[in-house]
Design a protein around this motif. Structure first.
Motif, PDB file in Angstrom:
ATOM      1  N   UNK A 138      -5.204 -13.068 -12.722  1.00  0.00           N
ATOM      2  CA  UNK A 138      -3.760 -12.878 -12.877  1.00  0.00           C
ATOM      3  C   UNK A 138      -3.241 -13.689 -14.060  1.00  0.00           C
ATOM      4  N   UNK A 139      -2.290 -13.126 -14.785  1.00  0.00           N
ATOM      5  CA  UNK A 139      -1.583 -13.844 -15.846  1.00  0.00           C
ATOM      6  C   UNK A 139      -0.097 -13.539 -15.725  1.00  0.00           C
ATOM      7  N   UNK A 140       0.764 -14.419 -16.223  1.00  0.00           N
ATOM      8  CA  UNK A 140       2.203 -14.142 -16.167  1.00  0.00           C
ATOM      9  C   UNK A 140       2.573 -12.830 -16.861  1.00  0.00           C
ATOM     10  N   UNK A 141       1.901 -12.528 -17.976  1.00  0.00           N
ATOM     11  CA  UNK A 141       2.285 -11.333 -18.726  1.00  0.00           C
ATOM     12  C   UNK A 141       1.882 -10.059 -17.990  1.00  0.00           C
ATOM     13  N   UNK A 142       0.826 -10.128 -17.188  1.00  0.00           N
ATOM     14  CA  UNK A 142       0.468  -8.960 -16.385  1.00  0.00           C
ATOM     15  C   UNK A 142       1.536  -8.676 -15.340  1.00  0.00           C
ATOM     16  N   UNK A 148      -5.406 -19.035  -7.909  1.00  0.00           N
ATOM     17  CA  UNK A 148      -5.060 -18.023  -6.910  1.00  0.00           C
ATOM     18  C   UNK A 148      -5.955 -16.797  -7.051  1.00  0.00           C
ATOM     19  N   UNK A 149      -6.255 -16.422  -8.291  1.00  0.00           N
ATOM     20  CA  UNK A 149      -7.133 -15.277  -8.548  1.00  0.00           C
ATOM     21  C   UNK A 149      -8.521 -15.519  -7.969  1.00  0.00           C
ATOM     22  N   UNK A 150      -9.050 -16.751  -8.173  1.00  0.00           N
ATOM     23  CA  UNK A 150     -10.367 -17.086  -7.633  1.00  0.00           C
ATOM     24  C   UNK A 150     -10.352 -17.027  -6.104  1.00  0.00           C
ATOM     25  N   UNK A 151      -9.285 -17.551  -5.535  1.00  0.00           N
ATOM     26  CA  UNK A 151      -9.163 -17.583  -4.076  1.00  0.00           C
ATOM     27  C   UNK A 151      -9.132 -16.180  -3.473  1.00  0.00           C
ATOM     28  N   UNK A 152      -8.449 -15.255  -4.161  1.00  0.00           N
ATOM     29  CA  UNK A 152      -8.298 -13.895  -3.639  1.00  0.00           C
ATOM     30  C   UNK A 152      -9.345 -12.933  -4.193  1.00  0.00           C
ATOM     31  N   UNK A 187      -0.853  -1.846 -22.003  1.00  0.00           N
ATOM     32  CA  UNK A 187      -0.717  -3.014 -21.129  1.00  0.00           C
ATOM     33  C   UNK A 187      -1.521  -2.806 -19.846  1.00  0.00           C
ATOM     34  N   UNK A 188      -1.895  -3.916 -19.210  1.00  0.00           N
ATOM     35  CA  UNK A 188      -2.699  -3.848 -17.989  1.00  0.00           C
ATOM     36  C   UNK A 188      -1.899  -4.389 -16.816  1.00  0.00           C
ATOM     37  N   UNK A 229       0.720 -24.935 -16.850  1.00  0.00           N
ATOM     38  CA  UNK A 229       0.431 -25.336 -15.475  1.00  0.00           C
ATOM     39  C   UNK A 229       0.490 -24.133 -14.548  1.00  0.00           C
ATOM     40  N   UNK A 230       1.485 -23.280 -14.758  1.00  0.00           N
ATOM     41  CA  UNK A 230       1.612 -22.096 -13.912  1.00  0.00           C
ATOM     42  C   UNK A 230       0.424 -21.153 -14.120  1.00  0.00           C
ATOM     43  N   UNK A 231      -0.033 -21.019 -15.359  1.00  0.00           N
ATOM     44  CA  UNK A 231      -1.200 -20.171 -15.625  1.00  0.00           C
ATOM     45  C   UNK A 231      -2.439 -20.684 -14.881  1.00  0.00           C
TER      46      UNK A 231
END
Length: 312
Positions: free
Chosen positions: A251-255, A241-245, A109-110, A233-235
């Motif tokens: 980022x993914x929920x499973x990560x 958010x990933x692009x912004x930061x 896992x990552x 929608x959350x994904x």
């Protein structure tokens, strides 16, 4: 050609076995793939061991399916034929003498590293701020960033699957925000705890607002239109958010789920407790996080400094 009774099997899995929506969709896809194979090769009942072995070769060589996909499709098929044989003994399962070994590479896992998690948690702060425009059924959706960050915090603390969290209803949350009743795979219920007092208060305030807005059977989390927030929608929010930061990979929920398990093991939580929190049926699934975490090993070795023990 053998008649594959897809609908009856899927209905049994849903109504009697409590199989989840995503798994039912995978079962349907798997059975349709096999139906196309039987039609193309003009197979008829009773199917034989050789037919199953030919299907395995077809998946591997003709379709180039990944090992995990091959295993899932064969497991689905085996379950289907066992169900069919149970209903009609005149149609024996062709899997009776089949022994197929599919080697699946174990991918680690990552989890998200701690510095990235800190950056995400600092991306936006403040209380839940309702918008002024009422949504569906008169519900007033909270601000998008506030809800997104609240969910992220819960994912980090609880290790929930995003589908489990987006399906939580207002009544599933304790009045003080300290625990949540969730329904996992196979519709199995479990309780997850919110140990952080600050987060408990956020959850309490959010659920209190939702209670005032309507039915306790309503979803806990809404989108900006006042409807139930969906996993997809959350994904999308996480990708934005990933692009912004500037976070890569995104980022993914499973990560976040991987991060929750890894952090708990690094902090010395017993692996069986982590298993219960994540809702894993098998301890073997949870054990992979022990291999991921070198941080925990280093801390344990530093605490048990054997040279220091020998000197004293």
């Amino acid at each position: 050609m053998p008649r594959l009774d897809h609908r009856a099997f899927i209905n049994t899995c849903r109504d009697e076995r409590g199989v989840g929506h995503h798994t039912l969709r995978a079962y349907t896809q798997d059975l349709r793939t096999f139906a196309r194979f039987t039609a193309a090769h003009r197979l008829s009942d009773p199917l034989s061991k050789d037919d199953i072995l030919a299907y395995h070769r077809h998946l591997r060589d003709a379709l180039g399916a990944k090992p995990a996909t091959i295993e899932r499709r064969l497991v689905t098929l085996k379950s289907y034929f066992a169900w069919r044989e149970d209903r009609n003994s005149a149609l024996p399962s062709p899997f009776a003498d089949v022994r197929i070994s599919v080697r699946i590479p174990r991918r680690l896992p990552r989890p998200i590293d701690r510095d990235t998690l800190r950056a995400v948690l600092q991306a936006g702060d403040g209380p839940i701020a309702p918008r002024s425009t009422p949504g569906e059924h008169g519900a007033t959706p909270a601000s998008e960033i506030a809800v997104t960050l609240l969910i992220i915090k819960l994912l980090i603390v609880t290790g929930l699957r995003i589908s489990e969290l987006t399906n939580v209803k207002v009544r599933d949350v304790a009045l003080d925000g300290s625990q949540i009743l969730v329904r996992g795979k196979g519709n199995k219920e479990r309780i997850v705890f919110v140990p952080n007092h600050e987060l408990q208060e956020e959850v309490r305030r959010h659920s209190e607002v939702r209670r005032r807005e309507g039915s306790v059977a309503a979803p806990l989390f809404l989108n900006t239109e006042g409807r139930r927030l969906r996993s997809a929608t959350f994904r999308k929010r996480l990708r934005a958010l990933s692009r912004r930061l500037g976070i890569e990979p995104h980022l993914t929920p499973h990560r976040f789920r991987h991060s929750a398990a890894t952090l708990l093991i690094e902090e010395g939580i017993d692996i069986r407790m982590v298993q219960a929190l994540l809702g894993h049926a098998s301890l073997r699934t949870t054990e992979i996080y022990v291999r991921v975490s070198n941080h925990a090993l280093r801390r344990a070795l530093e605490r048990a400094d054997v040279l220091d023990v020998l000197r004293n």
